[in-house]
Design an enzyme around this catalytic site. Structure first.
Site, PDB file in Angstrom:
ATOM      1  N   ASP A  67     -83.839 -40.004  47.207  1.00 48.53           N
ATOM      2  CA  ASP A  67     -85.098 -40.559  47.716  1.00 48.53           C
ATOM      3  C   ASP A  67     -86.055 -39.472  48.190  1.00 48.53           C
ATOM      4  O   ASP A  67     -85.686 -38.309  48.299  1.00 48.53           O
ATOM      5  CB  ASP A  67     -84.820 -41.571  48.847  1.00 48.53           C
ATOM      6  CG  ASP A  67     -83.737 -41.098  49.821  1.00 48.53           C
ATOM      7  OD1 ASP A  67     -83.522 -39.880  49.924  1.00 48.53           O
ATOM      8  OD2 ASP A  67     -83.113 -41.953  50.463  1.00 48.53           O
ATOM      9  N   ASN A 135     -77.865 -49.071  59.873  1.00 50.54           N
ATOM     10  CA  ASN A 135     -78.031 -50.455  59.419  1.00 50.54           C
ATOM     11  C   ASN A 135     -77.405 -50.684  58.038  1.00 50.54           C
ATOM     12  O   ASN A 135     -77.706 -51.668  57.379  1.00 50.54           O
ATOM     13  CB  ASN A 135     -79.519 -50.840  59.396  1.00 50.54           C
ATOM     14  CG  ASN A 135     -80.325 -50.015  58.387  1.00 50.54           C
ATOM     15  OD1 ASN A 135     -79.778 -49.167  57.692  1.00 50.54           O
ATOM     16  ND2 ASN A 135     -81.620 -50.281  58.303  1.00 50.54           N
ATOM     17  N   HIS A 137     -77.860 -49.014  55.290  1.00 53.51           N
ATOM     18  CA  HIS A 137     -78.624 -48.700  54.070  1.00 53.51           C
ATOM     19  C   HIS A 137     -77.924 -47.574  53.314  1.00 53.51           C
ATOM     20  O   HIS A 137     -77.244 -46.732  53.912  1.00 53.51           O
ATOM     21  CB  HIS A 137     -80.091 -48.378  54.374  1.00 53.51           C
ATOM     22  CG  HIS A 137     -80.365 -47.087  55.065  1.00 53.51           C
ATOM     23  ND1 HIS A 137     -81.452 -46.896  55.881  1.00 53.51           N
ATOM     24  CD2 HIS A 137     -79.712 -45.896  55.076  1.00 53.51           C
ATOM     25  CE1 HIS A 137     -81.465 -45.659  56.340  1.00 53.51           C
ATOM     26  NE2 HIS A 137     -80.417 -45.037  55.872  1.00 53.51           N
ATOM     27  N   GLU A 142     -82.826 -50.743  52.291  1.00 55.75           N
ATOM     28  CA  GLU A 142     -82.635 -51.360  53.603  1.00 55.75           C
ATOM     29  C   GLU A 142     -82.024 -52.762  53.450  1.00 55.75           C
ATOM     30  O   GLU A 142     -82.031 -53.330  52.345  1.00 55.75           O
ATOM     31  CB  GLU A 142     -83.997 -51.466  54.310  1.00 55.75           C
ATOM     32  CG  GLU A 142     -84.720 -50.131  54.485  1.00 55.75           C
ATOM     33  CD  GLU A 142     -84.155 -49.246  55.589  1.00 55.75           C
ATOM     34  OE1 GLU A 142     -82.944 -49.324  55.883  1.00 55.75           O
ATOM     35  OE2 GLU A 142     -84.943 -48.459  56.167  1.00 55.75           O
TER      36      GLU A 142
HETATM   37  P1  PGA Z   1     -78.055 -39.192  58.414  1.00 51.69           P
HETATM   38  O1  PGA Z   1     -78.778 -40.300  57.536  1.00 51.69           O
HETATM   39  O2  PGA Z   1     -77.173 -38.445  57.473  1.00 51.69           O
HETATM   40  O3  PGA Z   1     -79.169 -38.332  58.933  1.00 51.69           O
HETATM   41  O4  PGA Z   1     -77.294 -39.897  59.477  1.00 51.69           O
HETATM   42  C1  PGA Z   1     -78.022 -41.034  56.642  1.00 51.69           C
HETATM   43  C2  PGA Z   1     -78.869 -42.101  56.006  1.00 51.69           C
HETATM   44  O5  PGA Z   1     -79.841 -42.558  56.637  1.00 51.69           O
HETATM   45  O6  PGA Z   1     -78.557 -42.510  54.880  1.00 51.69           O
END
Ligand code: PGA
Length: 253
Positions: A67, A135, A137, A142
């Site tokens: 992304d 959450n 995702h 999301e």
């Molecule tokens: P993080 O993010 O590795 O910074 O915890 C993971 C994500 O949001 O997929």
């Protein structure tokens, strides 16, 4: 799903780096799907160390990232383009022309369609690395995202904006939209590794591994994939039933 429970962030990173290196040694023309965020940072450092010491050869490896933000240029210090170049690509012998991130600039819909086509043309992703949001995702898909989603524009939830605000000077500066590989795009990868570390990921990990498959838990779709390995540290694993039953042992399902 195979679940590997390790002691801490360092062990999670060592396990993931070893799997990436093994993939590249086995097939020097591998197509890797890569993630950004805090979770894979140490993994990338360890991949760089191995590249330097053992000369794991990335010359013919291709990469596709999950992304990118919309609303900041790719040269912005907090873009995922910048992240990948600073944390990995500039330190290994990869051909930069073989590295791809979805573009959050210009015609996003067209960029998304082309991105999925480019992955297909490259032969598909051999090994996909994923982090997970609090959450649940995966990439920026999301809760509420369809299983059939392909690469395109997504709206970030308040929870994701808050989590990502730790990198920005103010929460108001966090982009509200992004371009993300879809669930269907991710599920096409031949092999998937999902990494999680810390107690803030424990609920999401329980829902991913033991919950009902549902759009409300985007990571739960991974239960349908034939080759997923979840590498979690003890904190992130602490709500797993298997974790309690096996008293902190590595669990293979
Ligand atoms: P993080 O993010 O590795 O910074 O915890 C993971 C994500 O949001 O997929």
């Amino acid at each position: 799903m195979k679940v590997i429970i390790v002691k801490n962030y360092e062990e999670m990173s060592m396990t993931a780096a070893a799997m990436i290196n093994a993939q590249v040694r086995e097939n020097p023309e591998s197509v890797l799907g890569l993630a950004t965020g805090g979770t894979p940072e140490r993994t990338y450092e360890l991949v760089i160390e191995t590249n330097e010491k053992s000369h794991t050869d990335f010359t013919n490896v291709k990469t596709f990232n999950l992304d990118e933000y919309i609303g900041i240029p790719k040269t912005h210090p907090l873009s995922y383009y910048t992240y990948m170049n600073e944390k990995l690509f500039s330190h290994i012998n990869i051909n930069k022309a073989n590295t791809h991130l979805p573009s959050g600039e210009g015609d996003i819909k067209a960029n998304g369609i082309k991105y999925d086509e480019d992955i297909k043309k490259a032969g598909g992703i051999d090994l996909q690395i994923l982090g997970i949001g609090e959450n649940a995702h995966i990439a920026f898909n999301e809760p509420g995202t369809s299983e059939n989603s392909t690469t395109g524009e997504v709206k970030l939830t308040e929870s994701t904006i808050k989590a990502n605000s730790r990198y920005f000077d103010s929460i108001d500066l966090v982009p509200k939209t992004a371009i993300s590989m879809g669930i269907a795009s991710i599920m096409k990868a031949k092999k998937i590794i999902l990494l999680a570390s810390g107690a803030n990921k424990a609920n999401a990990i329980r829902a991913t591994v033991e919950g009902t498959i549902s759009e409300l838990v985007p990571s739960s779709f991974l239960q349908k994939h034939p080759d997923v390995t979840i590498i979690v540290d003890e904190e992130a694993a602490k709500l797993l039933k298997q974790y309690r039953e096996t008293a902190m042992c590595t669990v293979f399902k």
